[in-house]
Design a protein around this motif. Structure first.
Motif, mmCIF file in Angstrom:
data_model
loop_
_atom_site.group_PDB
_atom_site.id
_atom_site.type_symbol
_atom_site.label_atom_id
_atom_site.label_comp_id
_atom_site.label_asym_id
_atom_site.label_seq_id
_atom_site.Cartn_x
_atom_site.Cartn_y
_atom_site.Cartn_z
ATOM 1 N N ALA A 1 0.825 -1.211 0.000
ATOM 2 C CA ALA A 1 0.000 0.000 0.000
ATOM 3 C C ALA A 1 0.860 1.262 0.000
ATOM 4 O O ALA A 1 0.578 2.227 -0.716
ATOM 5 N N LYS A 2 1.924 1.252 0.796
ATOM 6 C CA LYS A 2 2.805 2.417 0.849
ATOM 7 C C LYS A 2 3.621 2.572 -0.437
ATOM 8 O O LYS A 2 3.902 3.693 -0.863
ATOM 9 N N THR A 3 3.989 1.452 -1.039
ATOM 10 C CA THR A 3 4.842 1.491 -2.235
ATOM 11 C C THR A 3 4.051 1.827 -3.488
ATOM 12 O O THR A 3 4.517 2.604 -4.332
ATOM 13 N N TYR A 4 2.849 1.262 -3.611
ATOM 14 C CA TYR A 4 2.104 1.388 -4.866
ATOM 15 C C TYR A 4 0.755 2.094 -4.720
ATOM 16 O O TYR A 4 0.116 2.385 -5.732
ATOM 17 N N GLY A 5 0.307 2.326 -3.487
ATOM 18 C CA GLY A 5 -0.985 2.949 -3.259
ATOM 19 C C GLY A 5 -1.982 1.952 -2.704
ATOM 20 O O GLY A 5 -1.953 0.772 -3.053
ATOM 21 N N PRO A 6 -2.887 2.404 -1.828
ATOM 22 C CA PRO A 6 -3.814 1.486 -1.153
ATOM 23 C C PRO A 6 -4.777 0.773 -2.088
ATOM 24 O O PRO A 6 -5.283 -0.300 -1.747
ATOM 25 N N ASP A 7 -5.055 1.353 -3.249
ATOM 26 C CA ASP A 7 -5.977 0.719 -4.191
ATOM 27 C C ASP A 7 -5.258 0.098 -5.380
ATOM 28 O O ASP A 7 -5.861 -0.153 -6.424
ATOM 29 N N SER A 8 -3.976 -0.165 -5.218
ATOM 30 C CA SER A 8 -3.158 -0.647 -6.334
ATOM 31 C C SER A 8 -3.421 -2.124 -6.626
ATOM 32 O O SER A 8 -3.873 -2.879 -5.765
ATOM 33 N N PRO A 9 -3.116 -2.557 -7.848
ATOM 34 C CA PRO A 9 -3.205 -3.991 -8.168
ATOM 35 C C PRO A 9 -2.305 -4.841 -7.276
ATOM 36 O O PRO A 9 -2.636 -5.990 -6.986
ATOM 37 N N GLN A 10 -1.181 -4.283 -6.846
ATOM 38 C CA GLN A 10 -0.265 -5.052 -6.003
ATOM 39 C C GLN A 10 -0.896 -5.388 -4.642
ATOM 40 O O GLN A 10 -0.711 -6.493 -4.125
ATOM 41 N N VAL A 11 -1.638 -4.424 -4.080
ATOM 42 C CA VAL A 11 -2.310 -4.685 -2.807
ATOM 43 C C VAL A 11 -3.355 -5.777 -2.985
ATOM 44 O O VAL A 11 -3.437 -6.720 -2.192
ATOM 45 N N LYS A 12 -4.135 -5.669 -4.034
ATOM 46 C CA LYS A 12 -5.157 -6.687 -4.296
ATOM 47 C C LYS A 12 -4.524 -8.056 -4.515
ATOM 48 O O LYS A 12 -4.990 -9.072 -3.977
ATOM 49 N N ALA A 13 -3.431 -8.095 -5.297
ATOM 50 C CA ALA A 13 -2.780 -9.366 -5.599
ATOM 51 C C ALA A 13 -2.139 -9.993 -4.361
ATOM 52 O O ALA A 13 -1.946 -11.219 -4.316
#
Length: 572
Positions: A54-66
């Motif tokens: 969340a801190k690196t890519y944003g709380p709504d980022s695909p990385q958080v979801k993945a």
């Protein structure tokens, strides 16, 4: 970490140059079924992995979801999080690349104690360390074995513990190992595999017959009819955790090739590691490069490679082999198949009043023997046994006759029982329990077997670690500790009416992941009925809670009111 939080001085000895075991060496698709089974150290770890994304890519980022709530972290991210966790513990000193070479024991049985251990680094320098308590967190149980603790490798016969999943007679078969490669199809981050040391084309020609059958439709897929299981959902960064295909025609796991691992020397283990690497990397190299591989399969295989940003020190290959099972201690409580099966009554598994952890995965074995040719043969000794969420008693950590040692990975169990405990979230929970138990033993100057389990449970509950599965009161709830306390006392047994259907899994979400297990809720807001009030009052009296401190079933009192009042009275 758990021991460090207590204020005691802790030395963490890592034999390799990378902490984290398989969690940082490729096993990123974590084995559990429902998110409600996660608590304590593993849940804290997963939350921090999610926060990193969340801190690196944003709380709504695909990385958080993945990342699936932080349970699917890239190895490099998992490693970063582990180091950050350790950095928060000033009392914990970490040393890398130190092997255990000797230890000193007091001589008298049954009051033996470990006085010190001697370590050696790659330069040959030795270091002797004295300690008041020791925890063996190795997959192999190396410290335990060196201390002369009774252990076992191989399988028990069916009659020894009454286990239906065990073979008829005992043998030396061991659950197979393989690598958990981290791979990608992203060309920008892809490194193409090269032939491993010792590659021989003739070793892999047999796979041509396998891929000519309709049982193999792709090289990489999920969950079956493939050679390399590419776990879904995909990890952050477009990466895949690669695993053995359960019950597949072509397997990565190599039963029989690992029998020398549990009690092997470092050199013998390195040879087994190299043989698995030669086989599994060699198979991939063959499929990508051999002209006899049908174009359909070769072109598909060529789309895959190692991740350029992972395992930089080991040519992008995992530094550790997936040691699913090695030595197993034979300690105070031998965990068996029955420990994770349904109790005679109710919707829950067998009750353990001295539980120090819980899990929901079930007995899982990828096979212990291979019949027939390398390609196209069949594994035997394989099972995948669904069970209800289960508790793990303190005795699995305890040797019979070494008073300051706890064993948190090579725990006391049968082969079948171990196949329910050999999972990363479980090992983290057991490690957390071992750390807290060691702290109590040191603080009170007592043997680890004399640690008051109720004291240990209170510490674990305060540290948000569950000792019983509760689907509707999770670690972030203000009621978590009191509900876990009441569950440890036996208050959550038979909450559902007799005849309620038993369901070991909730509704499937995706892959191996499910919603919460049915009939494992407390329902704190539900009105307290007279029948439950009578049973709970008897239980409260048995643990010293005065009856006048408890609300009565008057039509307005709830289950939550009763549990909170009982906990408050018990504290007083």
């Amino acid at each position: 970490m758990a021991a460090g939080k207590s204020g005691h001085s802790v030395l963490l000895i890592e034999p390799t140059n990378r902490i984290g075991g398989l969690v940082t060496s490729g096993l990123s698709h974590t084995d559990f079924h429902s998110l409600e089974s996660l608590s304590g150290a593993f849940l804290d770890f997963a939350n921090r992995v999610e926060t990193h994304y969340a801190k690196t890519y944003g709380p709504d980022s695909p990385q958080v979801k993945a990342s699936y709530h932080g349970t699917f972290g890239e190895p490099k991210v998992n490693l970063t999080v582990f180091h950050a966790l350790l950095d928060e513990q000033p009392n914990v000193e970490l040393v890398h690349q130190h092997l255990l070479v000797a230890l000193k024991l007091t001589k008298s049985r049954p009051q033996r104690r470990i006085e010190s251990v001697t370590l050696v680094n790659p330069q040959g320098n030795k270091r002797t360390v004295r300690g008041k308590a020791f925890v063996d967190g190795t997959y192999e149980g190396d410290l335990m074995a060196m201390a002369g603790v009774e252990w076992r490798a191989g399988r028990e016969g069916r009659d020894e513990h009454g286990e239906s999943l065990a073979p008829e007679t005992a043998d030396d078969q061991l659950q197979a190992y393989n690598f958990r490669f981290i791979m990608t199809q992203d060309e920008a981050n892809r490194v193409m595999p090269v032939a491993p040391p010792g590659y021989r084309r003739e070793d892999f020609v047999g796979v041509l017959d396998a891929i000519a059958s309709d049982k193999i439709q792709r090289v990489f897929d999920y969950p079956s009819k493939c050679i390399f299981k590419a776990h879904l959902p995909v990890l952050p960064g477009g990466k895949y955790d690669i695993n053995d295909v359960s019950r597949g025609l072509v397997r990565l796991s190599l039963p029989g090739k690992n029998l020398g691992w549990p009690n092997g020397t470092p050199e013998e283990r390195q040879a087994i590691y190299a043989e698995h690497l030669r086989d599994q990397v060699g198979l991939l190299y063959f499929l990508q490069n051999d002209p006899e591989v049908p174009d359909k399969f070769r072109q598909e295989a060529l789309q895959w490679g190692w991740c350029r940003d992972e395992f930089l020190d080991t040519d992008h290959l995992p530094p550790q082999l997936y040691v699913r099972e090695a030595r197993r201690m034979q300690g105070v409580h031998i965990y068996t198949q029955a420990d994770s099966e349904y109790a005679k009554e109710g919707t829950r598994a067998k009750f353990h009043r001295d539980s120090i952890a819980m899990a929901d995965y079930g007995n899982n074995c990828h096979g212990t023997h291979h019949e027939g040719p390398r390609f196209g043969g069949k594994h035997s000794g394989e099972f995948y046994n669904p069970v209800p969420p289960y508790q793990i008693p303190y005795g699995v950590l305890l040797p019979k006759d070494v008073n300051n040692l706890l064993v948190s990975c090579a725990v006391s169990s049968s082969h079948v029982g171990f196949c329910a405990l050999r999972l990363e979230p479980v090992w983290m929970s057991l490690g957390q329990a071992a750390g807290h138990a060691a702290s109590i033993a040191v603080q009170l100057n007592q043997p680890v077997k004399q640690v008051d389990v109720s004291h240990l449970q209170r510490n674990l509950h305060a540290d948000r670690s569950a000792t019983i599965y509760v689907s509707d009161v999770l670690p972030d709830s203000p009621d978590f500790a009191v509900v876990q306390w009441w569950g440890a006392a036996g208050g959550l047994r038979k909450l559902y009416s007799e005849g309620t259907p038993r369901k070991p899994r909730g509704k499937k979400l995706h892959g191996q992941y499910s919603e919460a297990v049915p009939c494992h809720a407390v329902e704190m807001d539900k009105t307290l009925d007279e029948k439950l009030d009578h049973r709970w009052r008897a239980l409260a009296a048995s643990i010293g809670v005065p009856p006048d401190a408890l609300p009565k079933a008057n039509g307005s009192a709830t289950r939550g009111d009763f549990i909170r009042a009982a906990a408050a009275a018990a504290r007083q």
